[in-house]
Design an enzyme around this catalytic site. Structure first.
Site, PDB file in Angstrom:
ATOM      1  N   LYS A 276       0.835  -1.196   0.000  1.00  0.00           N
ATOM      2  CA  LYS A 276       0.000   0.000   0.000  1.00  0.00           C
ATOM      3  C   LYS A 276       0.873   1.250   0.000  1.00  0.00           C
ATOM      4  O   LYS A 276       2.001   1.208   0.497  1.00  0.00           O
ATOM      5  CB  LYS A 276      -0.858   0.028   1.280  1.00  0.00           C
ATOM      6  CG  LYS A 276      -2.011  -0.953   1.287  1.00  0.00           C
ATOM      7  CD  LYS A 276      -2.856  -0.793   2.546  1.00  0.00           C
ATOM      8  CE  LYS A 276      -4.009  -1.766   2.572  1.00  0.00           C
ATOM      9  NZ  LYS A 276      -4.986  -1.575   1.495  1.00  0.00           N
ATOM     10  N   ARG A 350     -10.453 -11.438   1.716  1.00  0.00           N
ATOM     11  CA  ARG A 350     -11.264 -12.513   1.142  1.00  0.00           C
ATOM     12  C   ARG A 350     -10.526 -13.854   1.204  1.00  0.00           C
ATOM     13  O   ARG A 350     -11.157 -14.901   1.228  1.00  0.00           O
ATOM     14  CB  ARG A 350     -11.667 -12.134  -0.293  1.00  0.00           C
ATOM     15  CG  ARG A 350     -10.504 -11.933  -1.222  1.00  0.00           C
ATOM     16  CD  ARG A 350     -10.875 -11.136  -2.466  1.00  0.00           C
ATOM     17  NE  ARG A 350     -10.898  -9.698  -2.234  1.00  0.00           N
ATOM     18  CZ  ARG A 350     -11.210  -8.798  -3.155  1.00  0.00           C
ATOM     19  NH1 ARG A 350     -11.539  -9.185  -4.377  1.00  0.00           N
ATOM     20  NH2 ARG A 350     -11.195  -7.517  -2.873  1.00  0.00           N
TER      21      ARG A 350
HETATM   22  N1  BES Z   1      -8.275  -3.628   4.264  1.00  0.00           N
HETATM   23  C1  BES Z   1      -8.385  -3.231   2.914  1.00  0.00           C
HETATM   24  C2  BES Z   1      -9.676  -2.475   2.633  1.00  0.00           C
HETATM   25  C3  BES Z   1      -9.728  -1.056   3.125  1.00  0.00           C
HETATM   26  C4  BES Z   1      -9.103  -0.041   2.437  1.00  0.00           C
HETATM   27  C5  BES Z   1     -10.467  -0.748   4.241  1.00  0.00           C
HETATM   28  C6  BES Z   1      -9.199   1.260   2.897  1.00  0.00           C
HETATM   29  C7  BES Z   1     -10.574   0.555   4.687  1.00  0.00           C
HETATM   30  C8  BES Z   1      -9.931   1.566   4.017  1.00  0.00           C
HETATM   31  C9  BES Z   1      -8.374  -4.453   2.004  1.00  0.00           C
HETATM   32  O1  BES Z   1      -7.592  -5.507   2.439  1.00  0.00           O
HETATM   33  C10 BES Z   1      -7.812  -4.008   0.706  1.00  0.00           C
HETATM   34  O2  BES Z   1      -6.674  -3.638   0.663  1.00  0.00           O
HETATM   35  N2  BES Z   1      -8.622  -4.052  -0.342  1.00  0.00           N
HETATM   36  C11 BES Z   1      -8.208  -3.622  -1.622  1.00  0.00           C
HETATM   37  C12 BES Z   1      -8.757  -4.588  -2.636  1.00  0.00           C
HETATM   38  C13 BES Z   1      -8.174  -4.418  -4.010  1.00  0.00           C
HETATM   39  C14 BES Z   1      -6.722  -4.799  -4.009  1.00  0.00           C
HETATM   40  C15 BES Z   1      -8.956  -5.287  -4.965  1.00  0.00           C
HETATM   41  C16 BES Z   1      -8.759  -2.214  -1.843  1.00  0.00           C
HETATM   42  O3  BES Z   1      -9.874  -1.920  -1.406  1.00  0.00           O
HETATM   43  O4  BES Z   1      -8.047  -1.405  -2.422  1.00  0.00           O
HETATM   44 MN    MN Z   2      -5.584  -5.325   1.826  1.00  0.00          MN
END
Ligand code: BES
Ligand code: MN
Ligand code: ZN
Length: 493
Positions: A276, A350
């Site tokens: 990230k 997931r």
């Molecule tokens: N934990 C995150 C989702 C999230 C992001 C929650 C920002 C709250 C604030 C999750 O694990 C994630 O990173 N999801 C990705 C999915 C993508 C890679 C398909 C996302 O939402 O960017």
């Molecule tokens: Mn994630």
């Protein structure tokens, strides 16, 4: 903070503060009117100054002589009828303003206000939860904790004799919900270097001891034996071992199929190799909020002794980019037998959930609800007000929508059509773990749907609702009220 009830009339009662709702046009209710008369019209005089704004939640403190030391006047808005929102704003305003003041106990009259479609139970719960919300603090990591009182230590709801029992039940249930929310908030606010998967397992064991629950924790070896390779793939990059935690509360008939709550417990989400960006990455300590809401709800249900069977399942892992970490393109075989091409290691929620959902079938649940801070896309779609709700079952979706609105912890139903499954196609495995740019919250839910064929299932995406950013940064305790409300309704039917 202790809640109790007091029988009306209260004009002779001794208290640090009486919390008095003021209706549109500066009108007082019957009980407040009696206090006003007993104190030489001091409340009417204070209102006549115009110092109390009409906006719901505005407050004005009046010092009195005699057994009632103070009155906190609280505006309920300028409409002739008070709606849920105005009532909640009044309650919030009242307890926030009591926080800074010296009254060690208070008598509350808020619930004397008529709220359309809401009964005494709802009004007392709403006020009690607002009081606990205002009193919540998290200063475990401050070397000098705030020592000013966080509000009155005891709060009494003044009601007619005939309503005493109902009011007491409402207050006791609100206490159980608030205790569950506080547990979820404390866990969420605890940083990733302390709140690890092992720490979550320990919290579950402590809850088990306190409420006599059966708690089981599976480690890496057992998960390997169960072939939970999707969950294990997430944990590979971290030095922290993953934990699969189960808690069993048996309050219902032995034959009754339990409800299972399955929580995403990523104690920190760096994204893994699909790292990230740095901005706000600290917020990923809250990526275990689904797990925290499972613990909080189990706590609330156990404290209420609800006559239902409930299983909590937590998939706990840390998502780090260590040298053993899963690579984009890696393929794993999940516990269900389905193979998954992990195209993005940041879509890890997931992956841990799919194996936990497969494992959930062992408890022969009638209903399974998973709770996860699953996608940023859900926050884009719904903002931070509603949680995202996904379910194939209209009846189950209806129950969750209704519980959310009753408990002021709402969710909004999102689609789950088969058509979206197309987006998860992989040329190399049965399914890919991401679905491209569009409908990200939906494709994430569709991925989970593939692992939930054996029971009635719903998914709550709480990425937007589990914590606040900015000035009031921190865990919200949601969706503990929604889930507990849903289970309270199940216990009644
Ligand atoms: N934990 C995150 C989702 C999230 C992001 C929650 C920002 C709250 C604030 C999750 O694990 C994630 O990173 N999801 C990705 C999915 C993508 C890679 C398909 C996302 O939402 O960017
Ligand atoms: Mn994630
Ligand atoms: Zn995540």
């Amino acid at each position: 903070m202790q809640f109790s009830t007091k029988a009306l009339p209260i004009d002779k009662a001794r208290t640090g503060c009486v919390v008095v709702p003021v209706l549109a046009g500066g009108k007082l209710g019957a009980t407040a009117g009696a206090i006003d008369a007993a104190t030489g019209k001091r409340l009417a005089a204070a209102l006549a100054t115009g110092d109390l704004a009409s906006k719901a939640g505005s407050t004005l403190l009046v010092h009195l002589e005699g057994p009632v030391a103070r009155a906190l006047l609280v505006a309920t808005g300028d409409k002739s009828t008070v709606d849920e929102r105005a009532y909640a704003q009044a309650a919030r305003g009242a307890f926030r303003s009591l926080r800074g003041q010296g009254a060690r106990d208070a008598i509350v009259l808020l619930h004397e206000v008529e709220v359309e479609g809401r009964d005494l139970d709802w009004k007392i719960r709403n006020a009690a939860l607002a009081a606990r919300e205002a009193a919540y603090r998290f200063d475990r990591f401050k070397s000098k904790p705030d020592t000013t009182p966080a509000g009155p230590a005891s709060i009494a709801f003044a009601v007619d004799k005939a309503d005493q029992a109902a009011a007491r039940t409402a207050a006791a249930r609100a206490t159980a919900i608030a205790n569950g929310m506080d547990l979820a908030r404390d866990l969420g606010n605890t940083p990733g270097n302390v709140c690890t998967p092992t720490y979550l397992a320990q919290a579950a064991r402590e809850l088990g001891r306190e409420f006599d629950l059966k708690v089981q924790v599976l480690g890496e070896k057992q998960m390997t034996a169960l072939k939970m390779n999707a969950l294990l793939a997430v944990a590979r990059g971290s030095a922290q071992p993953p934990q699969l935690i189960t808690l069993e509360y048996r309050g219902g008939p032995a034959r009754q199929a339990p409800v299972a709550l399955v929580g995403k417990g990523i104690t920190f989400d760096t994204g893994g190799i699909s790292l990230k960006p740095a901005g706000e990455m600290d917020e990923m300590k809250w990526d275990m909020s689904g797990a925290a809401s499972v613990l909080g709800t189990v706590r609330a249900v156990a404290e209420m002794k609800l006559p239902i069977n409930l299983v909590g399942i937590i998939a706990a892992a840390e998502n780090m980019p260590g040298s053993q970490a899963t690579r984009p393109g890696d393929i794993v075989t999940s516990m269900s037998g389905q193979t998954i091409e992990i195209l993005n290691t940041d879509a890890e929620g997931r992956l841990v959930l799919c194996d936990a959902l497969t494992y959930a079938a062992r408890f022969k649940p009638g209903t399974v609800i998973d709770i996860a801070t699953l996608t940023g896309a859900c926050v884009v779609a719904l903002g931070k007000h509603h949680s995202g709700l996904f379910s194939r079952g209209d009846a189950l979706a209806g129950e969750l929508l209704a519980a959310g609105s009753d408990m002021a912890d709402t969710c909004w139903r999102m689609p789950l059509d088969e058509e979206y499954q197309e987006l998860l196609k992989s040329p190399f495995a049965d399914v890919a773990n991401i679905g491209g740019r569009y409908g990200g919250a939906i494709t994430a839910a569709c991925f989970l749907a593939r692992f939930t064929k054996d029971y009635d299932w719903a998914h709550l995406d709480i990425a937007g609702t589990a914590w606040n950013s900015g000035a009031s940064k921190g865990s919200t305790g949601r969706p503990v009220p929604l889930l507990t409300g849903f289970l309270m309704n199940r216990a009644r039917s």
